[in-house]
Scaffold this motif. Structure first.
Motif, PDB file in Angstrom:
ATOM      1  N   PHE A  67       2.994 -20.961 -66.311  1.00  0.00           N
ATOM      2  CA  PHE A  67       2.943 -20.847 -64.981  1.00  0.00           C
ATOM      3  C   PHE A  67       2.124 -19.274 -64.728  1.00  0.00           C
ATOM      4  CE2 PHE A  67       4.637 -20.281 -60.660  1.00  0.00           C
ATOM      5  CZ  PHE A  67       3.679 -21.042 -60.117  1.00  0.00           C
ATOM      6  N   SER A  68       3.133 -18.272 -65.437  1.00  0.00           N
ATOM      7  CA  SER A  68       2.616 -16.982 -65.102  1.00  0.00           C
ATOM      8  C   SER A  68       1.149 -16.720 -65.694  1.00  0.00           C
ATOM      9  CB  SER A  68       3.556 -15.961 -65.682  1.00  0.00           C
ATOM     10  OG  SER A  68       3.754 -16.156 -67.059  1.00  0.00           O
ATOM     11  N   PHE A  69       0.870 -17.219 -66.723  1.00  0.00           N
ATOM     12  CA  PHE A  69      -0.419 -16.948 -67.603  1.00  0.00           C
ATOM     13  C   PHE A  69      -1.468 -17.389 -66.368  1.00  0.00           C
ATOM     14  CE2 PHE A  69       1.226 -17.171 -72.175  1.00  0.00           C
ATOM     15  CZ  PHE A  69       1.717 -15.492 -72.096  1.00  0.00           C
ATOM     16  N   LEU A  86       2.341 -30.322 -59.981  1.00  0.00           N
ATOM     17  CA  LEU A  86       2.056 -31.511 -60.727  1.00  0.00           C
ATOM     18  C   LEU A  86       1.745 -30.998 -62.081  1.00  0.00           C
ATOM     19  CD1 LEU A  86      -0.158 -33.426 -58.377  1.00  0.00           C
ATOM     20  CD2 LEU A  86       1.891 -34.154 -59.301  1.00  0.00           C
ATOM     21  N   VAL A  87       0.935 -29.813 -62.218  1.00  0.00           N
ATOM     22  CA  VAL A  87       0.584 -29.536 -63.457  1.00  0.00           C
ATOM     23  C   VAL A  87       1.674 -28.742 -64.284  1.00  0.00           C
ATOM     24  CG1 VAL A  87      -0.879 -27.897 -64.944  1.00  0.00           C
ATOM     25  CG2 VAL A  87      -1.782 -29.390 -62.912  1.00  0.00           C
ATOM     26  N   PHE A  88       2.422 -27.853 -63.797  1.00  0.00           N
ATOM     27  CA  PHE A  88       3.158 -26.777 -64.447  1.00  0.00           C
ATOM     28  C   PHE A  88       4.437 -27.451 -64.569  1.00  0.00           C
ATOM     29  CE2 PHE A  88      -0.360 -24.379 -63.154  1.00  0.00           C
ATOM     30  CZ  PHE A  88      -0.661 -23.762 -64.221  1.00  0.00           C
ATOM     31  N   SER A 121      -8.041 -31.313 -62.039  1.00  0.00           N
ATOM     32  CA  SER A 121      -7.452 -30.841 -63.165  1.00  0.00           C
ATOM     33  C   SER A 121      -5.929 -31.147 -63.220  1.00  0.00           C
ATOM     34  CB  SER A 121      -7.085 -29.122 -63.060  1.00  0.00           C
ATOM     35  OG  SER A 121      -6.604 -28.827 -61.862  1.00  0.00           O
ATOM     36  N   SER A 122      -5.202 -31.477 -61.998  1.00  0.00           N
ATOM     37  CA  SER A 122      -4.106 -32.242 -61.700  1.00  0.00           C
ATOM     38  C   SER A 122      -4.219 -33.591 -62.503  1.00  0.00           C
ATOM     39  CB  SER A 122      -3.465 -32.077 -60.537  1.00  0.00           C
ATOM     40  OG  SER A 122      -3.528 -30.762 -59.881  1.00  0.00           O
ATOM     41  N   ILE A 123      -5.111 -34.379 -61.960  1.00  0.00           N
ATOM     42  CA  ILE A 123      -5.206 -35.821 -62.310  1.00  0.00           C
ATOM     43  C   ILE A 123      -5.387 -35.777 -63.813  1.00  0.00           C
ATOM     44  CG2 ILE A 123      -6.660 -37.823 -62.260  1.00  0.00           C
ATOM     45  CD1 ILE A 123      -7.174 -37.369 -59.059  1.00  0.00           C
ATOM     46  N   VAL A 124      -6.401 -34.912 -64.457  1.00  0.00           N
ATOM     47  CA  VAL A 124      -6.538 -34.820 -66.089  1.00  0.00           C
ATOM     48  C   VAL A 124      -5.304 -34.572 -66.427  1.00  0.00           C
ATOM     49  CG1 VAL A 124      -7.817 -33.455 -67.915  1.00  0.00           C
ATOM     50  CG2 VAL A 124      -8.967 -34.499 -65.696  1.00  0.00           C
ATOM     51  N   CYS A 178       4.006 -32.364 -65.361  1.00  0.00           N
ATOM     52  CA  CYS A 178       3.378 -32.756 -66.599  1.00  0.00           C
ATOM     53  C   CYS A 178       4.084 -31.984 -67.984  1.00  0.00           C
ATOM     54  CB  CYS A 178       1.880 -32.374 -66.730  1.00  0.00           C
ATOM     55  SG  CYS A 178       0.891 -33.477 -65.546  1.00  0.00           S
ATOM     56  N   MET A 179       4.214 -30.676 -67.772  1.00  0.00           N
ATOM     57  CA  MET A 179       4.629 -29.875 -68.800  1.00  0.00           C
ATOM     58  C   MET A 179       6.302 -29.880 -69.287  1.00  0.00           C
ATOM     59  SD  MET A 179       2.883 -26.165 -68.320  1.00  0.00           S
ATOM     60  CE  MET A 179       0.862 -26.221 -68.197  1.00  0.00           C
ATOM     61  N   ILE A 180       6.897 -30.349 -68.232  1.00  0.00           N
ATOM     62  CA  ILE A 180       8.575 -30.462 -68.649  1.00  0.00           C
ATOM     63  C   ILE A 180       8.710 -31.517 -69.268  1.00  0.00           C
ATOM     64  CG2 ILE A 180      10.810 -30.811 -67.568  1.00  0.00           C
ATOM     65  CD1 ILE A 180      10.064 -28.839 -65.574  1.00  0.00           C
ATOM     66  N   PRO A 181       8.431 -32.831 -68.873  1.00  0.00           N
ATOM     67  CA  PRO A 181       8.430 -34.066 -69.834  1.00  0.00           C
ATOM     68  C   PRO A 181       8.045 -33.794 -71.213  1.00  0.00           C
ATOM     69  CG  PRO A 181       7.824 -34.876 -67.865  1.00  0.00           C
ATOM     70  CD  PRO A 181       7.598 -33.327 -67.677  1.00  0.00           C
ATOM     71  N   LEU A 182       6.904 -32.962 -71.437  1.00  0.00           N
ATOM     72  CA  LEU A 182       6.407 -32.758 -72.789  1.00  0.00           C
ATOM     73  C   LEU A 182       7.054 -31.907 -73.774  1.00  0.00           C
ATOM     74  CD1 LEU A 182       2.472 -32.196 -71.864  1.00  0.00           C
ATOM     75  CD2 LEU A 182       3.447 -34.046 -73.334  1.00  0.00           C
ATOM     76  N   LEU A 183       7.753 -30.847 -72.938  1.00  0.00           N
ATOM     77  CA  LEU A 183       8.528 -29.695 -73.588  1.00  0.00           C
ATOM     78  C   LEU A 183       9.715 -30.226 -74.103  1.00  0.00           C
ATOM     79  CD1 LEU A 183       7.539 -26.755 -71.602  1.00  0.00           C
ATOM     80  CD2 LEU A 183       6.872 -27.152 -73.838  1.00  0.00           C
TER      81      LEU A 183
END
Length: 314
Positions: free
Chosen positions: A197-199, A169-171, A58-61, A174-179
């Motif tokens: 992250f909490s969800f 890696l995921v939260f 999931s992290s790699i994807v 990946c997410m911060i650059p996207l946001l």
């Protein structure tokens, strides 16, 4: 590698949708062995490897999907990793300063451990023992026992190494650059990212309610407290990544917090624990910005084309 203007090629809707998808995919893939393969809880080596393999996938994807969505020009692997904050430069700063900063929040925990050790020493002296020899022997034995138990315990590998790495890696990576590229303000990202992250921890509600036979009310209370804690830590970890541009900073803080557990605020043993905790909180607040100054983690801050907006912090 250069970045285009914030929002170019990435809308807020696309950024949020991608983040939600990553969070759902992470949790779904992590728990697929239980739901699909019918594996027991991860208390065996095979079960542990299967679940951690799913987390790694999931992290790699997520890393691949983010690279396809982000408006990146250039194809050098090292530059792409920098987008995620995966860097080797300024590594000792990223290890030491965030660890020291996070440790201030555990001043009460350290004070309690010191009081326990002091009480044990006094009891040993009263019995006529040699304190210096006893201390060396006790510390040596406890250190060896901890290393052996940690190395042989699947939960320890999960809590202290695999889970922090895959979650950061995921939260964060990946997410911060996207946001940020989606046009959200820096502080909005700091407080929005932890929501995803909490969800990802909502699955614990079913775990407590169905597997541990908690009442629905008690399960909601326990999970609610966990969600509050994960939101607070998630905001702090997001702050560290955006402030430093270095994924090592939130990663080392994550590992340390998992190892220490919840900070000790009060103890019936002594009011000194609460006093030391307050001193630690004040020290943390005073040093939060100085110890995360972007110039400690980056060679340049002016006219930069960074992904984490460290050059916009003062």
């Amino acid at each position: 590698m250069e970045r285009e203007d914030a929002g170019a090629g990435v809308t807020k809707f696309a950024a949020v949708s991608a983040c939600i998808g990553m969070a759902v995919f992470y949790v779904a893939l992590l728990y697929s062995p239980t739901l699909i393969l019918r594996l027991p809880p991860p208390n065996s080596y095979t079960s542990f490897l299967t679940r951690r393999f799913c987390a790694a996938v999931s992290s790699i994807v997520s890393l691949i999907v983010a690279s396809l969505i982000l408006p990146i020009t250039g194809c050098e692997a090292s530059s792409l990793l920098c987008v995620y904050g995966i860097r080797m430069d300024h590594i000792w700063q990223a290890l030491v300063y965030p660890l020291l900063l996070t440790a201030f929040m555990y001043s009460g925990s350290f004070a309690l451990k010191f009081l326990i050790m002091l009480q044990t020493s006094r009891e040993y002296l009263d019995s006529g023992g040699n304190l210096s020899v006893a201390c060396v022997k006790s510390i040596s034995l406890k250190t060896v026992d901890w290393v052996v138990s940690t190395a042989s315990c699947m939960s320890s590998w999960r809590n202290y190494f695999v889970a922090p790495l895959t979650e950061e890696l995921v939260f964060r990576a990946c997410m911060i650059p996207l946001l940020l590229c989606g046009g959200f303000s820096t502080y909005t990202v700091i407080f929005l990212c932890p929501v995803f992250f909490s969800f990802a921890h909502m699955n614990h509600l079913l775990e407590f309610y169905l597997q541990r036979n908690y009442s629905l009310l008690k399960a909601c209370q326990v999970v609610g407290f966990q969600l509050v804690y994960t939101v607070i830590f998630g905001a702090y970890a997001s702050f560290l990544l955006i402030r430093t541009g270095h994924l090592t900073a939130p990663l080392i803080a994550h590992i340390f917090c998992n190892f220490m557990g919840l900070p000790v605020i009060h103890s019936g043993r002594s009011g000194m624990v609460s006093l030391v905790f307050v001193i630690g909180v004040v020290s943390f607040s005073k040093l939060l910005f100085p110890l995360t100054t972007p110039y400690l983690y980056n060679d340049e801050g002016d006219n930069c084309s960074c992904w984490h907006r460290y050059c916009s912090w003062s």
